[in-house]
Design an enzyme around this catalytic site. Structure first.
Site, PDB file in Angstrom:
ATOM      1  CE1 TYR A  23      45.711  38.551  38.591  1.00 26.96           C
ATOM      2  CE2 TYR A  23      43.908  38.228  40.131  1.00 26.96           C
ATOM      3  CZ  TYR A  23      44.363  38.601  38.885  1.00 26.96           C
ATOM      4  OH  TYR A  23      43.474  39.009  37.935  1.00 26.96           O
ATOM      5  CE  LYS A  39      43.186  35.154  38.414  1.00 28.69           C
ATOM      6  NZ  LYS A  39      42.516  36.168  37.608  1.00 28.69           N
ATOM      7  CD  GLU A  83      40.554  37.301  29.202  1.00 27.68           C
ATOM      8  OE1 GLU A  83      40.100  36.439  29.962  1.00 27.68           O
ATOM      9  OE2 GLU A  83      41.775  37.533  29.082  1.00 27.68           O
ATOM     10  CG  LEU A 121      42.871  33.700  33.269  1.00 29.06           C
ATOM     11  CD1 LEU A 121      44.383  33.601  33.457  1.00 29.06           C
ATOM     12  CD2 LEU A 121      42.232  34.335  34.484  1.00 29.06           C
TER      13      LEU A 121
HETATM   14  N1  PDD Z   1      39.632  37.674  37.486  1.00 29.45           N
HETATM   15  N2  PDD Z   1      39.652  36.747  32.543  1.00 29.45           N
HETATM   16  C1  PDD Z   1      40.335  37.640  33.266  1.00 29.45           C
HETATM   17  C2  PDD Z   1      41.158  38.676  32.565  1.00 29.45           C
HETATM   18  C3  PDD Z   1      40.304  37.592  34.672  1.00 29.45           C
HETATM   19  O1  PDD Z   1      41.012  38.467  35.395  1.00 29.45           O
HETATM   20  C4  PDD Z   1      39.494  36.612  35.309  1.00 29.45           C
HETATM   21  C5  PDD Z   1      39.423  36.504  36.805  1.00 29.45           C
HETATM   22  C6  PDD Z   1      38.770  35.704  34.505  1.00 29.45           C
HETATM   23  C7  PDD Z   1      37.931  34.614  35.100  1.00 29.45           C
HETATM   24  O2  PDD Z   1      38.713  33.625  35.729  1.00 29.45           O
HETATM   25  P1  PDD Z   1      38.145  32.751  36.939  1.00 29.45           P
HETATM   26  O3  PDD Z   1      36.876  32.143  36.446  1.00 29.45           O
HETATM   27  O4  PDD Z   1      39.185  31.752  37.183  1.00 29.45           O
HETATM   28  O5  PDD Z   1      37.890  33.690  38.091  1.00 29.45           O
HETATM   29  C8  PDD Z   1      38.896  35.796  33.130  1.00 29.45           C
HETATM   30  C9  PDD Z   1      39.711  37.689  38.929  1.00 29.45           C
HETATM   31  C10 PDD Z   1      38.461  37.220  39.575  1.00 29.45           C
HETATM   32  C11 PDD Z   1      40.149  39.074  39.376  1.00 29.45           C
HETATM   33  O6  PDD Z   1      41.082  39.577  38.764  1.00 29.45           O
HETATM   34  O7  PDD Z   1      39.599  39.618  40.316  1.00 29.45           O
END
Ligand code: PDD
Length: 287
Positions: free
Chosen positions: A33, A149, A182, A207
């Site tokens: 996703y 992801k 993270e 991620l």
């Molecule tokens: N989550 N780390 C994890 C485990 C994440 O699920 C996310 C993003 C990030 C940050 O990635 P980005 O800057 O590309 O949004 C880091 C999304 C927003 C979610 O699961 O809702």
């Protein structure tokens, strides 16, 4: 207004928007996703999100449902149909529908695709950023391909819920060596006493956040000191500042780490500055 979702080629009201019981996303979490910010009706960092989606699909050997150009059309259409001004668009691709069996389905199986979008309150997020949030820590019990992801987010869901139950907003995962990897849905950052920004290198342990990448560019652009390295919970507790980044939170100051107040307990100057400058560095797509 009824919300509209794109489901495998059709735009449907949510009450009719459903996937097959044997969709592999439902049965095996066999899918990936993306979550993309929408600001003023425009997609933020669309290209990078689609690039990361493509990488996730390739890593898991799921076929691409359509070209990036076609995906862009669908994303915009869902944003428009839901009258989203400021909010999020969610895109999920699964290995498709097939009788339940761990083996990959036949090659001709079409990937499943779902896109939804919704408004999110900018005022609420800003109010949260003005106060800062608390995080708790817990052992990282995820698999070793969190760079993909994947929709397989059970440890993240449990961690986030535990954070809420302990009065915190986010949970930071900690690896076997005691270093923060993270957050459950965000990347983690600190600012040391000498003003250096620290975030973990984007290895397989995290991620590779798009927001993280934009913030790194911004940090360079503004001539701030930074280092990509791991840090511990103790270091975060003694830091000058801490914050988290994600498409959903942008730059969100962290003021408490495992019940210890960071610095004076107020959002830091660097986090606040990066938050206010974020959209000057992000890619704002045409509507
Ligand atoms: N989550 N780390 C994890 C485990 C994440 O699920 C996310 C993003 C990030 C940050 O990635 P980005 O800057 O590309 O949004 C880091 C999304 C927003 C979610 O699961 O809702």
């Amino acid at each position: 207004m009824s919300r509209i979702a794109y489901v495998n080629g059709q735009y449907l009201p949510h009450q009719h928007a459903s996937v097959h019981v044997e969709d592999r996303g439902y049965q095996f979490a066999d899918g990936v996703y993306e979550v993309c910010e929408v600001l003023g009706g425009r997609l933020i960092d669309e290209k990078r999100h689609l690039k990361r989606l493509s990488r996730s699909l390739t890593e898991l050997r799921i076929s691409h449902p359509m070209s990036d150009k076609a995906l862009g059309v669908v994303l915009r259409e869902v944003v428009v149909r839901n009258k989203v001004r400021d909010g999020l668009v969610y895109l999920q691709v699964t290995r498709g529908v097939a009788p339940r069996n761990h083996f990959f389905p036949p090659d001709h199986t079409a990937p499943g695709i779902v896109v939804t979008a919704r408004n999110a309150s900018v005022a609420k997020s800003s109010a949260m950023a003005e106060k800062g949030v608390a995080v708790i820590s817990m052992p990282d019990n995820r698999w070793d391909r969190v760079d993909i992801k994947s929709v397989s987010l059970l440890p993240n869901v449990l961690a986030k819920q535990m954070a809420r139950e302990q009065g915190a907003f986010e949970a930071w995962f900690v690896d076997d060596e005691g270093y923060v990897t993270e957050g459950s849905s965000t990347n983690a950052w600190i600012v040391t006493k000498d003003g250096t920004l620290i975030t973990r290198p984007a290895d397989n342990g995290i991620l590779k956040g798009i927001t993280r990448a934009i913030v790194l560019e911004l940090v360079e652009r503004e001539g701030m000191k930074f280092e990509e390295r791991s840090f511990t919970i103790e270091e975060a507790q003694q830091a000058r500042e801490a914050f988290i980044t994600a498409a959903t939170t942008l730059v969100m100051p962290v003021v408490v780490v495992d019940d210890v107040t960071v610095a004076n307990g107020a959002p830091g100057h660097i986090a606040t500055t990066l938050r206010s400058l974020f959209h000057t560095q992000a890619e704002i797509a045409d509507s």
